[in-house]
Design an enzyme around this catalytic site. Structure first.
Site, PDB file in Angstrom:
ATOM      1  N   LYS A  62      73.831 -21.694 -23.568  1.00  0.00           N
ATOM      2  CA  LYS A  62      72.465 -22.240 -23.514  1.00  0.00           C
ATOM      3  C   LYS A  62      72.450 -23.692 -24.003  1.00  0.00           C
ATOM      4  CE  LYS A  62      70.458 -17.649 -23.842  1.00  0.00           C
ATOM      5  NZ  LYS A  62      69.811 -16.575 -24.575  1.00  0.00           N
ATOM      6  N   GLN A 106      67.874 -15.304 -30.414  1.00  0.00           N
ATOM      7  CA  GLN A 106      68.857 -14.507 -29.673  1.00  0.00           C
ATOM      8  C   GLN A 106      68.863 -13.064 -30.180  1.00  0.00           C
ATOM      9  OE1 GLN A 106      70.495 -15.644 -27.008  1.00  0.00           O
ATOM     10  NE2 GLN A 106      71.626 -13.762 -26.666  1.00  0.00           N
ATOM     11  N   ASP A 129      61.594 -17.374 -23.436  1.00  0.00           N
ATOM     12  CA  ASP A 129      62.255 -16.131 -23.028  1.00  0.00           C
ATOM     13  C   ASP A 129      61.284 -15.225 -22.273  1.00  0.00           C
ATOM     14  OD1 ASP A 129      64.963 -15.713 -23.550  1.00  0.00           O
ATOM     15  OD2 ASP A 129      64.634 -15.294 -25.684  1.00  0.00           O
TER      16      ASP A 129
END
Ligand code: GUN
Length: 301
Positions: A62, A106, A129
């Site tokens: 990422k 995460q 997200d």
């Protein structure tokens, strides 16, 4: 008979690496324009807790992707013993950081921390997200929202390969909050117009249900679960599986396996995604797209 079938059937590989590279190029050009016009550099942050191998790899990708398109990125690390309170305080700080367009925490998190509580603490306007219930709810009723990266990436692949979806039978195998569930909603929406079945571990006659699919999207997390007898001739098969299995043929000692028994299924398909190089690169690209949408204030005006 077999050779006739093979020559009749022109299987097309869906090249996620190629499409992802194109999209990254498009994003990089937009970022350059934004900056040339005196705008702010888009900024994505990631919070990583602990040292899980998979999470380390994903977060490293990422950050690397941000660099590739000209985003600013920040990595905030905690050890496994971080408290829920500390983590929630950091989320609050990032919610209020005006330079930041979006951030992710995460997953998975250590067991002593409630993932749901953390997700719900993220400002939906920065939830790139697309995990916050407000974004999920907005997506379900067709309002602008951040859409979870894998389903977003799959929709983009179908679009860019001009795959006909309207009126098609789509079977989504799996019902997770991150992939199967949002995927099924997107496929039924007016822009896509598929007729959707969500199948799962308790579905009766699973083989028949799958064999009726014009578009089969597999997100079970069970390596090589889908065999040729579960797939209709000419179907479009999208494989979301990325299970790491041990391998003595690779330098790293492991390789990725999809949820589809590729060699057996591919000859029956009109289109199929490989693993790796299919859905995975698109998932990464979608996070960049969501961050760009946030920077441009296109979801929450
Ligand atoms: N863990 C596995 N996939 C994801 C993802 O897309 N986002 C976050 N935050 N964690 C993950």
């Amino acid at each position: 008979m077999a050779s006739w079938r093979l020559s009749e059937n022109s299987m097309n590989l869906i090249d996620g690496n190629k499409v992802a590279a194109e999209i990254k190029q498009e994003i990089a050009e937009e970022v350059k324009q934004i900056i040339d016009n005196g705008g702010k550099q888009p900024h994505l942050a990631a919070i990583l807790v602990g040292h899980d191998g998979g999470s380390e790899t994903y977060v490293a990708y990422k950050i690397k992707d941000c660099e590739a398109v000209g985003f600013k990125s920040s990595l905030i690390r905690y050890e496994d013993d971080v408290t829920e309170e500390e983590l929630l305080a950091k989320v609050e700080e990032l919610n209020n950081d005006d330079d930041l367009d979006g951030f992710i925490v995460q997953l998975p998190l250590p067991k002593h921390i409630s993932e749901q509580k953390v997700i719900e603490a993220i400002d939906p306007k920065k939830d790139v997200d697309g995990f916050h219930p407000i974004n999920v709810g907005r997506m379900v009723i067709g309002l602008p929202s951040f859409v979870s990266a894998t389903p977003y990436g799959i929709v983009e692949l179908l679009k860019r390969y001009n795959i006909e979806t309207s009126g098609k039978n789509c079977v989504v195998l799996g019902r997770s909050n991150i992939v199967g569930r949002p995927m099924s909603v997107l496929m039924s929406q007016k822009a896509i117009n598929a007729t959707v079945t969500v199948a799962h571990s308790r579905t009766a006659n699973l083989k028949e249900v799958c064999a009726n699919a014009d578009i089969l999207i597999v997100a079970m997390g069970v390596p090589e679960f889908v065999t040729a007898d579960m797939v209709k001739e000419g179907a479009v098969v999208i494989d979301v599986g990325t299970t790491r299995v041990k391998s003595d043929k690779t330098k790293s000692g492991w390789k990725l396996k999809g949820d589809v028994l590729y060699d057996e299924v591919a000859p029956k398909c009109s289109y199929i995604t490989p693993v790796p190089g299919g859905v995975g690169p698109m998932t990464r690209t979608s996070l960049l797209l969501n961050t760009l949408l946030s920077a441009k204030k296109e979801i929450y005006k």
